[in-house]
Design an enzyme around this catalytic site. Structure first.
Site, PDB file in Angstrom:
ATOM      1  N   ARG A 224       0.827  -1.222   0.000  1.00 34.51           N
ATOM      2  CA  ARG A 224       0.000   0.000   0.000  1.00 34.51           C
ATOM      3  C   ARG A 224       0.857   1.266   0.000  1.00 34.51           C
ATOM      4  NH1 ARG A 224      -5.428   0.276   2.100  1.00 34.51           N
ATOM      5  NH2 ARG A 224      -6.412  -1.739   1.844  1.00 34.51           N
TER       6      ARG A 224
ATOM      7  N   ASP B 237      -7.431  -1.989  -6.859  1.00 37.13           N
ATOM      8  CA  ASP B 237      -7.919  -2.561  -5.606  1.00 37.13           C
ATOM      9  C   ASP B 237      -8.412  -3.974  -5.847  1.00 37.13           C
ATOM     10  OD1 ASP B 237      -8.550  -1.539  -2.713  1.00 37.13           O
ATOM     11  OD2 ASP B 237     -10.167  -2.888  -3.271  1.00 37.13           O
TER      12      ASP B 237
ATOM     13  N   ARG C 275      -3.055   7.345   1.248  1.00 39.14           N
ATOM     14  CA  ARG C 275      -3.435   8.609   1.900  1.00 39.14           C
ATOM     15  C   ARG C 275      -2.395   9.218   2.819  1.00 39.14           C
ATOM     16  NH1 ARG C 275      -9.202   6.180   3.459  1.00 39.14           N
ATOM     17  NH2 ARG C 275      -7.678   4.598   4.012  1.00 39.14           N
TER      18      ARG C 275
ATOM     19  N   TYR D 282     -15.632 -10.284   1.142  1.00 38.48           N
ATOM     20  CA  TYR D 282     -16.284  -8.979   0.913  1.00 38.48           C
ATOM     21  C   TYR D 282     -17.561  -9.143   0.088  1.00 38.48           C
ATOM     22  CZ  TYR D 282     -12.138  -6.662   2.758  1.00 38.48           C
ATOM     23  OH  TYR D 282     -11.126  -6.238   3.581  1.00 38.48           O
TER      24      TYR D 282
ATOM     25  N   ARG E  70      -6.224  12.075  -5.615  1.00 42.71           N
ATOM     26  CA  ARG E  70      -7.468  11.389  -5.258  1.00 42.71           C
ATOM     27  C   ARG E  70      -8.648  12.366  -5.320  1.00 42.71           C
ATOM     28  NH1 ARG E  70     -11.594   9.482  -3.274  1.00 42.71           N
ATOM     29  NH2 ARG E  70     -11.792   8.074  -1.492  1.00 42.71           N
TER      30      ARG E  70
HETATM   31  O1  CP3 Z   1      -0.064   0.929  -3.143  1.00 47.02           O
HETATM   32  C1  CP3 Z   1      -0.595  -0.199  -3.236  1.00 47.02           C
HETATM   33  O2  CP3 Z   1      -0.333  -1.147  -2.447  1.00 47.02           O
HETATM   34  C2  CP3 Z   1      -1.516  -0.484  -4.410  1.00 47.02           C
HETATM   35  C3  CP3 Z   1      -2.886  -0.369  -4.242  1.00 47.02           C
HETATM   36  C4  CP3 Z   1      -3.750  -1.224  -3.315  1.00 47.02           C
HETATM   37  C5  CP3 Z   1      -4.903  -0.673  -2.684  1.00 47.02           C
HETATM   38  N1  CP3 Z   1      -5.572  -1.694  -2.075  1.00 47.02           N
HETATM   39  C6  CP3 Z   1      -5.283   0.739  -2.739  1.00 47.02           C
HETATM   40  C7  CP3 Z   1      -6.301   1.259  -1.807  1.00 47.02           C
HETATM   41  C8  CP3 Z   1      -3.703  -2.591  -2.998  1.00 47.02           C
HETATM   42  C9  CP3 Z   1      -2.650  -3.624  -3.355  1.00 47.02           C
HETATM   43  C10 CP3 Z   1      -4.876  -2.872  -2.224  1.00 47.02           C
HETATM   44  C11 CP3 Z   1      -5.219  -4.213  -1.731  1.00 47.02           C
HETATM   45  C12 CP3 Z   1      -6.406  -4.403  -0.899  1.00 47.02           C
HETATM   46  N2  CP3 Z   1      -7.603  -3.738  -0.955  1.00 47.02           N
HETATM   47  C13 CP3 Z   1      -6.528  -5.411   0.089  1.00 47.02           C
HETATM   48  C14 CP3 Z   1      -5.474  -6.464   0.393  1.00 47.02           C
HETATM   49  C15 CP3 Z   1      -4.374  -5.929   1.233  1.00 47.02           C
HETATM   50  C16 CP3 Z   1      -4.744  -5.585   2.636  1.00 47.02           C
HETATM   51  O3  CP3 Z   1      -4.568  -4.401   2.977  1.00 47.02           O
HETATM   52  O4  CP3 Z   1      -5.153  -6.470   3.400  1.00 47.02           O
HETATM   53  C17 CP3 Z   1      -7.804  -5.300   0.662  1.00 47.02           C
HETATM   54  C18 CP3 Z   1      -8.378  -6.176   1.763  1.00 47.02           C
HETATM   55  C19 CP3 Z   1      -8.485  -4.236  -0.011  1.00 47.02           C
HETATM   56  C20 CP3 Z   1      -9.888  -3.776   0.197  1.00 47.02           C
HETATM   57  C21 CP3 Z   1      -9.961  -2.369   0.578  1.00 47.02           C
HETATM   58  N3  CP3 Z   1      -9.668  -1.308  -0.246  1.00 47.02           N
HETATM   59  C22 CP3 Z   1     -10.333  -1.844   1.834  1.00 47.02           C
HETATM   60  C23 CP3 Z   1     -10.701  -2.673   3.037  1.00 47.02           C
HETATM   61  C24 CP3 Z   1     -10.250  -0.453   1.727  1.00 47.02           C
HETATM   62  C25 CP3 Z   1     -10.648   0.565   2.749  1.00 47.02           C
HETATM   63  C26 CP3 Z   1      -9.612   0.685   3.795  1.00 47.02           C
HETATM   64  C27 CP3 Z   1      -9.194   2.099   3.919  1.00 47.02           C
HETATM   65  O5  CP3 Z   1      -8.011   2.304   4.225  1.00 47.02           O
HETATM   66  O6  CP3 Z   1     -10.046   2.993   3.748  1.00 47.02           O
HETATM   67  C28 CP3 Z   1      -9.809  -0.132   0.425  1.00 47.02           C
HETATM   68  C29 CP3 Z   1      -9.552   1.222  -0.112  1.00 47.02           C
HETATM   69  C30 CP3 Z   1      -8.199   1.498  -0.639  1.00 47.02           C
HETATM   70  N4  CP3 Z   1      -7.492   0.673  -1.463  1.00 47.02           N
HETATM   71  C31 CP3 Z   1      -7.438   2.686  -0.431  1.00 47.02           C
HETATM   72  C32 CP3 Z   1      -6.248   2.547  -1.164  1.00 47.02           C
HETATM   73  C33 CP3 Z   1      -5.142   3.560  -1.302  1.00 47.02           C
HETATM   74  C34 CP3 Z   1      -7.884   3.898   0.384  1.00 47.02           C
HETATM   75  C35 CP3 Z   1      -9.016   4.545  -0.348  1.00 47.02           C
HETATM   76  C36 CP3 Z   1      -8.998   6.052  -0.438  1.00 47.02           C
HETATM   77  O7  CP3 Z   1      -8.108   6.645  -1.055  1.00 47.02           O
HETATM   78  O8  CP3 Z   1      -9.963   6.618   0.061  1.00 47.02           O
END
Ligand code: CP3
Length: 353
Positions: free
Chosen positions: A33, A83, A37, A159, A46
């Site tokens: 990640r 994502d 943010r 999910y 974003r």
């Molecule tokens: O930089 C990177 O690693 C690449 C992008 C990436 C994102 N999500 C961007 C993201 C990757 C590889 C993921 C994987 C992901 N997404 C997982 C597996 C890894 C882990 O963390 O366990 C999971 C379970 C998700 C599902 C997901 N996406 C959730 C639960 C959330 C909300 C959590 C939060 O922090 O709000 C997201 C949103 C998300 N995916 C964000 C980012 C940068 C934040 C969203 C935003 O900008 O508002």
């Protein structure tokens, strides 16, 4: 155009070296990640994109946020910005990201919900993501590897069935127990479309793949074998047939004592270890499996920073030296991480490595 061999790619991109049997030192590093943010420039892009999924489906902006941490920190690998929930979205399940609450989906509770998914329409969304990969391979420094990814079928299904994240994944676990005739076809469908999704990413220029199974740790061993190991093995087999050399990393978060068996049975080339895995556990895993090991600094310690962080990093590095190892966190970077702590981390890994 024929693919370059892994050895050729690894000559230019040191992230790939451990997958050729070498143990480069300091170890290659990137952070799960790493785009997100905690970076002011991410928040700016974003805001321009509108919704989170709009960002994922805008190749120009998604490529831009992928590049941001590379510009700042010069990590050895970048990871495609997207994502894991792009897959259910592409299948036609409604996915929304609610500010401050995380993802929300229309839960799949029965055969009707399952039958609404349409594997024939995924191409539309997947091709947009592939375009991001193509752009990235053009815009990234030549020495930076590009990691493609998807969620593992089990984690994505938690999910899709629960409709949101949950601490125990109870909805999916119950459906798997009570109605395997619904749950099994869902997992099989996810295997099929995830392989197609990763195939597009490789064709567009991804150098390696990571399969995120964030909720692997909630299952007892028989269910783990059925819903985590078996689907991942099928994915690895199919990808391997198409691309014998593409490195595949698994991240069965929380698998703990099942990790070595997971690696052996799925055939992944490397395994990412979560925060709770003891350093000695990573060493043993490396010795037992002879695969690449990645991990596992506590993301909260990166928030705290300071001498405590420096010391822990050195401890991990000392234990992993001489092994096929990639430095990373034990889970995704947290939003509250001070960007200067990340800069310090890079300095310590590259100095003491
Ligand atoms: O930089 C990177 O690693 C690449 C992008 C990436 C994102 N999500 C961007 C993201 C990757 C590889 C993921 C994987 C992901 N997404 C997982 C597996 C890894 C882990 O963390 O366990 C999971 C379970 C998700 C599902 C997901 N996406 C959730 C639960 C959330 C909300 C959590 C939060 O922090 O709000 C997201 C949103 C998300 N995916 C964000 C980012 C940068 C934040 C969203 C935003 O900008 O508002």
């Amino acid at each position: 155009m024929p693919f370059e061999s892994l050895a050729q790619r690894a000559d230019r991109r040191r992230f790939l070296k451990p997958f050729t049997g070498e143990a480069p030192w300091p170890p290659p590093m990137w952070l799960m990640r790493q785009a997100g943010r905690y970076l002011p420039e991410y928040r700016q892009t974003r805001a321009k994109a509108g919704g989170f999924l709009d960002l994922c489906y805008s190749p120009a902006l998604a490529a831009e946020v992928t590049l941001q941490p590379i510009r700042r920190y010069g990590f050895d690998a970048s990871i495609l910005f997207s994502d894991i929930l792009v897959v259910p979205d592409a299948l036609g399940q409604e996915v929304r990201f609610v500010e401050g609450e995380g993802p929300r989906l229309d839960p799949i509770e029965d055969i009707v919900g399952l039958s609404r998914l349409n594997a024939n329409r995924t191409g539309e969304k997947f091709s947009i993501v592939a375009e991001t990969v193509t752009r990235l391979r053009q815009d990234l420094p030549d020495e930076t590897a590009l990691i493609g990814f998807c969620g593992a079928p089990w984690t994505v299904a938690t999910y899709m069935v629960g409709g949101r994240g949950s601490p125990d994944q109870a909805a999916a676990r119950l459906l798997a127990y009570r109605e395997p005739q619904i749950f099994k076809p869902l997992i099989d469908l996810l295997v099929d479309v995830s392989v197609e999704y990763l195939t597009l990413q490789v064709e567009a220029g991804a150098d390696a793949l990571q399969i995120f199974d964030s909720w692997a740790g909630s299952l007892p061993e028989d269910q783990f074998a059925r819903w985590v190991t078996a689907p991942t093995r099928v994915m690895v087999e199919r990808l391997r047939k198409r691309y014998p050399e593409i490195p595949i990393l698994g991240f069965p978060r929380g698998a703990d004592q099942l990790s070595a068996a997971f690696v052996e049975e799925t055939g992944v080339d490397g395994v990412s270890c979560n925060t709770a895995m003891p350093v000695m556990g990573m060493v043993e895993l490396a010795e037992k499996t002879d695969r690449v090991v990645q991990g596992n600094l506590d993301p909260l310690l990166l928030v705290a920073g300071g001498q405590q962080m420096d010391e822990r990093v050195v401890e991990i590095l000392d234990a992993m030296k001489g092994r096929k190892y990639i430095f990373n966190l034990g889970h995704g970077i947290l939003q509250t991480t001070p960007p200067e702590n990340v800069a310090r981390l890079v300095e310590v890994v590259r100095r003491d490595g």
